[in-house]
Design an enzyme around this catalytic site. Structure first.
Site: not given
Ligand code: PBG
Ligand code: ZN
Length: 328
Positions: A123, A133, A198, A220, A236, A251, A277, A316
């Site tokens: 990206c 992006c 996404k 975005r 998608e 996501k 995150s 993470y």
């Protein structure tokens, strides 16, 4: 009182019986640990909004990934975080020969070879001076003009030895453009993990801080999906498969488990979830205050992804979960 013959509690009596009948399972092989790679040498800086996650230069990254492999983490996803002065309108630093991600890929493959799978985020947003992006023209994101740049970036990663490239930009047609570019240069075996579904999400907040990739104007929403939509996810995903995607992704993860289930049932290909995150930092923040038990919450979330139908868990929490022996 009527005699009870059906008693679901019988199978909950002891830990061994509960483990025996558990439907959703976790395995280290399905975990992917994300990493933020920065220029320089000997750099390992904590990211304030993501406790335990660091900005690392290539040399330190190789050490970390090598240690993680001993814990059982065999797949990594790399994000490049370039210097501010490398950013430009078209994000060209994303595919320069000495860009930080290709160097990291090469170093990891040099050290660990096929003992690990190296995935790379594709990206432009960390490399554009406007933080979007895609390329901007007249204040709008120019979809088709962006595609060749994404293809070049993916190609740079493939040349360096990436096993999987993972486009996260949400431009239409990007999977086809990348597949064609890879095949054209002979990288027919480089797989594509598409961030197919996404959503435009506030859960990316800590990441944008970590990747220095917040958009300089607007948001975005003209390219990422609207959180109110479910059926559109199937469109998608179908387009990405038609264009050559090997792995699909949803996501963020936690707020979109209905969509994970939809894709798992609709398409016979591996399905990844990105436990992003914000989802990570919420857990860390609450755990740090003693408001929730970190181990139990993390396992509850990871099992939820599996229950919904995910095969690959990008999280993470991976290192902590394995280091502390949470997966048993
Ligand atoms: C960049 C990108 C983002 C994430 C992965 N790739 C942020 C965004 O789209 O704004 C989010 C990852 C996370 O929050 O952990 N396109
Ligand atoms: Zn982006």
């Amino acid at each position: 009182m009527q005699e009870l013959t059906r008693r679901p509690r019988r199978l909950r009596t002891t830990p061994v019986i509960r483990d025996l009948v558990a439907e959703a399972r976790l395995d280290a092989d399905m975990l992917v640990q994300p990493h933020f790679v920065v220029p320089g040498e000997g750099v390992s800086e904590p990211i304030a909004s993501m406790p335990g996650i660091r900005h690392e230069s290539v040399d330190r990254l190789v050490e970390t990934v090598t240690a993680d492999l001993d814990l059982g983490i065999r797949s990594v996803l790399l994000f490049g975080v370039p210097e501010e002065d490398e950013k430009s309108a078209d994000g060209r630093a994303a595919y320069g020969a000495d860009a930080v991600v290709p160097r990291a890929v090469a170093a990891l493959k040099d050290r660990l070879g096929d003992r690990i799978a190296v995935m790379t985020d594709v990206c432009l947003c960390a490399y554009t001076d406007h933080g979007h992006c895609g390329l901007v023209r007249d204040g709008r994101i120019d979809n088709d003009a962006t595609l060749p740049h994404l293809a070049r970036m993916a190609l740079a990663h493939a040349r360096a030895g990436a096993d999987v490239v993972a486009p996260s930009d949400m431009m239409d047609g990007r999977i086809g453009a990348i597949r064609e570019a890879l095949d054209g240069e002979g990288f027919v075996e480089t797989a594509i993990m598409a961030y197919s579904v996404k959503y435009a999400s506030a859960y990316y907040g800590p990441f944008r801080d970590a990747a220095h990739s917040a958009p300089g104007f607007g948001d975005r929403r003209s390219y990422q999906m609207d959180a109110r939509n479910r059926r559109e996810a199937l469109v998608e995903a179908e387009l990405d498969l038609e264009e050559g995607a090997d792995i699909l992704m949803v996501k963020p993860a936690l707020a979109y488990l209905d969509v994970v289930r939809d894709l798992a049932e609709a398409f016979p290909v591996p399905l990844a979830v990105y436990n992003v995150s914000g989802e990570f930092s919420m857990v860390k923040a609450a755990a740090a205050r003693g408001w929730m038990d970190e181990r139990q919450v993390v396992l509850e979330n990871l099992h939820a992804f599996r229950r919904a139908g995910a095969d690959i868990l990008i999280t993470y929490h991976a290192r902590e979960a394995l280091r502390a022996g949470w997966l048993g």
